[in-house]
Design an enzyme around this catalytic site. Structure first.
Site, PDB file in Angstrom:
ATOM      1  N   CYS A 189      21.791 -12.461 -31.756  1.00 45.22           N
ATOM      2  CA  CYS A 189      22.808 -12.795 -32.672  1.00 45.22           C
ATOM      3  C   CYS A 189      22.352 -12.850 -34.148  1.00 45.22           C
ATOM      4  O   CYS A 189      23.074 -12.458 -34.949  1.00 45.22           O
ATOM      5  CB  CYS A 189      23.470 -14.081 -32.334  1.00 45.22           C
ATOM      6  N   CYS A 228      26.670 -18.531 -37.770  1.00 46.15           N
ATOM      7  CA  CYS A 228      27.272 -18.394 -36.196  1.00 46.15           C
ATOM      8  C   CYS A 228      28.732 -18.926 -36.134  1.00 46.15           C
ATOM      9  O   CYS A 228      29.263 -18.398 -35.267  1.00 46.15           O
ATOM     10  CB  CYS A 228      26.483 -19.753 -35.427  1.00 46.15           C
ATOM     11  N   HIS A 266      31.713 -17.447 -33.971  1.00 47.92           N
ATOM     12  CA  HIS A 266      32.101 -18.309 -32.850  1.00 47.92           C
ATOM     13  C   HIS A 266      33.120 -19.464 -32.940  1.00 47.92           C
ATOM     14  O   HIS A 266      33.506 -19.907 -31.734  1.00 47.92           O
ATOM     15  CB  HIS A 266      30.669 -18.664 -31.809  1.00 47.92           C
TER      16      HIS A 266
END
Lengths: 283, 123
Positions: free
Chosen positions: A244, A197, A201
């Site tokens: 995602c 992640c 991000h």
């Protein structure tokens, strides 16, 4: 044994996370993590005030922000708020209703997710909604779209302006372990494409994948549920987690699985101090 | 069913050998062109290389900017092994890389990687 596994998983992502968070999920405290995570983004996007991060990519990209502001004039999530209010006010077959479970009314976001010390687990708002239904003899709702999203839209709307304040209870080793599991999931590379992640991000926030700008992870939990034009409807946070994961060709976990609840626990904690502003609209 | 297929394959490869040895120049150029075209297709395809997601390259439309533009490849990568290594497992060179391990995670086959490399050397 279990500790070793986690430690190894985390060592594998040291490269990625070393500049951001300590080598081992357990090496830093949640309070330190908030400080590191938050300042990573406030330094990377110096013109953006903390509260703005609740607006995802629109906090950092002027061009898409303009069309988003136009959309917010006639919010596509509005009918869902109304539907949610109706659901909230419709009694169950036994005559009771949501208000009997959520005693202080629909404005519940500030209370979730939270650590339930008795059950030793993270309780999210969707989970609490379905547990309320089941306790009253109703069937649970589907987790990712539909009635649950509408209820969350109404409850979210009523909660606007509340501030994120997820507590990891001091001295509760199980709560800390759940938090650390969520954290190591955030920083672990997964899937055939091999991204964490944090790869997208944190490290790549503000950069373009084709024409999409990657949003900063700070504030990622505040705006739910989200109406996405790509979905054509309203969806929950765990639906997005699954999307995602699939993007990097990793097998998604189930919505409301322990993995996603712990991830939500960690990620929401990172946004402590930022106001809830759901429901919201996204591309 | 199977035998004729095999025979055809053998005949085809025999023909290929013949073609290469008998009419080297034009056919080889044809073969290389085909490989390069295939390499470009693999590089652009969202389900395969999807290099455009992150790299500006060639005539690709709306590229991303996570990685550097892929230009002057011959000058910058005189050693094909180095280029191949970057495609196979970019984490070996950079633990923080944002580039997927196309070889190590079998995102592309060996043939596809070969073709992409041929194509990259035209940039």
């Amino acid at each position: 044994m279990k500790k070793t596994v986690v430690a190894i998983a985390i060592l594998c992502v040291v490269g990625l996370s070393s500049t951001v968070v300590a080598k081992n999920a357990a090496d830093t405290t949640p309070a330190q993590d908030i400080e590191t995570y938050r300042s990573y983004f406030t330094k990377k996007f110096p013109g953006v005030p903390l509260q703005e991060f609740s607006n995802g990519v629109y906090a950092i990209d002027k061009v898409s922000r303009d069309s988003w502001e136009a959309i917010e004039e006639f919010p596509p999530y509005e009918p869902f708020i109304e539907e949610g209010e109706e659901l909230w006010n419709t009694p169950f077959a036994n005559g009771k209703g949501y208000a009997d479970c959520f005693k202080d009314g629909p404005a519940q976001r500030k209370n979730y997710p939270h650590w339930d010390a008795k059950r030793k687990m993270v309780v999210t708002l969707p989970l609490a909604i379905n547990e309320c239904r089941e306790a009253n003899g109703e069937k649970p709702l589907k987790w990712k779209v539909g009635a649950i999203a509408s209820l969350l839209a109404y409850m979210g709307y009523e909660s606007r302006g509340q501030t994120t304040n997820v507590v990891i209870p001091e001295g509760d080793a199980d709560a800390l372990a759940a938090y650390n599991e969520g954290k190591s999931q955030y920083f672990s590379r997964r899937g055939q494409l091999n991204f964490a992640c944090a790869s997208c991000h944190m490290q790549s926030s503000g950069m373009h994948v084709r024409t999409d700008i990657l949003s900063p992870g700070l504030g990622h939990t505040t705006g739910w549920p989200v109406y996405r034009s790509k979905w054509g409807n309203l969806g929950t946070l765990h639906r997005r987690f699954g999307g995602c994961n699939k993007q990097v060709r990793a097998k998604p976990f189930k919505a409301q699985s322990k993995e996603y609840r712990n991830l939500e626990y960690f990620l929401t904690h990172m946004s402590n101090g930022i106001e809830f502003n759901g429901p919201s609209a996204r591309k | 069913m199977r035998k004729p297929a095999k025979l055809t394959a053998i005949a085809a490869s025999f023909a290929a050998v013949l073609a290469v040895s008998l009419v080297p120049v034009s056919s080889m150029a044809e073969g290389a062109k085909e490989t390069i075209a295939m390499g470009k297709k693999v590089a652009y395809d969202r389900k395969l290389g999807n290099c455009l997601a992150c790299h500006m390259m060639d005539d690709g439309v709306s590229p991303g900017d996570l990685g550097p533009p892929l230009v002057a490849m011959k000058t910058r990568f005189p050693d094909p092994a180095k280029l191949r290594a970057q495609l196979e497992d970019p984490m070996a060179a950079n633990a923080n890389t944002m580039m997927p391990p196309f070889g190590k995670h079998n995102i592309l086959t060996d043939d596809q990687l070969d073709a992409v490399i041929e194509y990259l050397y035209t940039l």
